[in-house]
Write a protein that holds these residues in place. Structure first.
Motif, PDB file in Angstrom:
ATOM      1  N   VAL A 189       0.868  -1.172   0.000  1.00 15.94           N
ATOM      2  CA  VAL A 189       0.000   0.000   0.000  1.00 15.94           C
ATOM      3  C   VAL A 189       0.904   1.219   0.000  1.00 15.94           C
ATOM      4  N   ALA A 190       0.640   2.153  -0.915  1.00 13.32           N
ATOM      5  CA  ALA A 190       1.458   3.359  -1.014  1.00 13.32           C
ATOM      6  C   ALA A 190       0.558   4.583  -1.085  1.00 13.32           C
ATOM      7  N   ALA A 191       1.013   5.660  -0.481  1.00 10.78           N
ATOM      8  CA  ALA A 191       0.280   6.924  -0.545  1.00 10.78           C
ATOM      9  C   ALA A 191       0.407   7.516  -1.939  1.00 10.78           C
ATOM     10  N   VAL A 192      -0.648   8.173  -2.375  1.00  8.56           N
ATOM     11  CA  VAL A 192      -0.648   8.864  -3.656  1.00  8.56           C
ATOM     12  C   VAL A 192      -0.396  10.339  -3.375  1.00  8.56           C
ATOM     13  N   ALA A 193       0.644  10.892  -4.019  1.00  4.10           N
ATOM     14  CA  ALA A 193       1.001  12.295  -3.783  1.00  4.10           C
ATOM     15  C   ALA A 193      -0.102  13.217  -4.304  1.00  4.10           C
ATOM     16  N   GLU A 194      -0.341  14.280  -3.560  1.00  4.67           N
ATOM     17  CA  GLU A 194      -1.294  15.303  -3.996  1.00  4.67           C
ATOM     18  C   GLU A 194      -0.671  16.102  -5.124  1.00  4.67           C
ATOM     19  N   ASN A 195      -1.481  16.453  -6.090  1.00  5.76           N
ATOM     20  CA  ASN A 195      -1.002  17.265  -7.182  1.00  5.76           C
ATOM     21  C   ASN A 195      -1.320  18.721  -6.864  1.00  5.76           C
ATOM     22  N   ARG A 196      -0.348  19.472  -6.414  1.00  7.13           N
ATOM     23  CA  ARG A 196      -0.574  20.858  -6.002  1.00  7.13           C
ATOM     24  C   ARG A 196      -0.080  21.826  -7.072  1.00  7.13           C
ATOM     25  N   GLY A 197      -0.550  21.643  -8.277  1.00  4.38           N
ATOM     26  CA  GLY A 197      -0.119  22.452  -9.404  1.00  4.38           C
ATOM     27  C   GLY A 197      -0.567  23.809  -9.345  1.00  4.38           C
TER      28      GLY A 197
END
Length: 53
Positions: free
Chosen positions: A45-53
């Motif tokens: 299980v891995a965290a999905v990075a937030e896309n802070r574009g």
């Protein structure tokens, strides 16, 4: 004294595996984690990075 051994909080019989599964399910439904297959067939299980574009 309540008859409980010291160091045991109320709700000590709560099934933490069930709670952890519920948290992972909620995170998965929200798209915050992804799963994969690890060595010897284990699940990762891995965290999905937030896309802070």
């Amino acid at each position: 004294m309540t008859g409980r051994p010291h160091g045991h909080p109320a709700g000590e019989n709560t099934n933490y595996h069930v709670l952890a599964g519920a948290v992972l399910a909620d995170l998965g439904l929200g798209g915050h984690v992804r799963t994969g297959t690890g060595r010897m067939g284990t699940v990762t299980v891995a965290a999905v990075a937030e896309n802070r574009g």
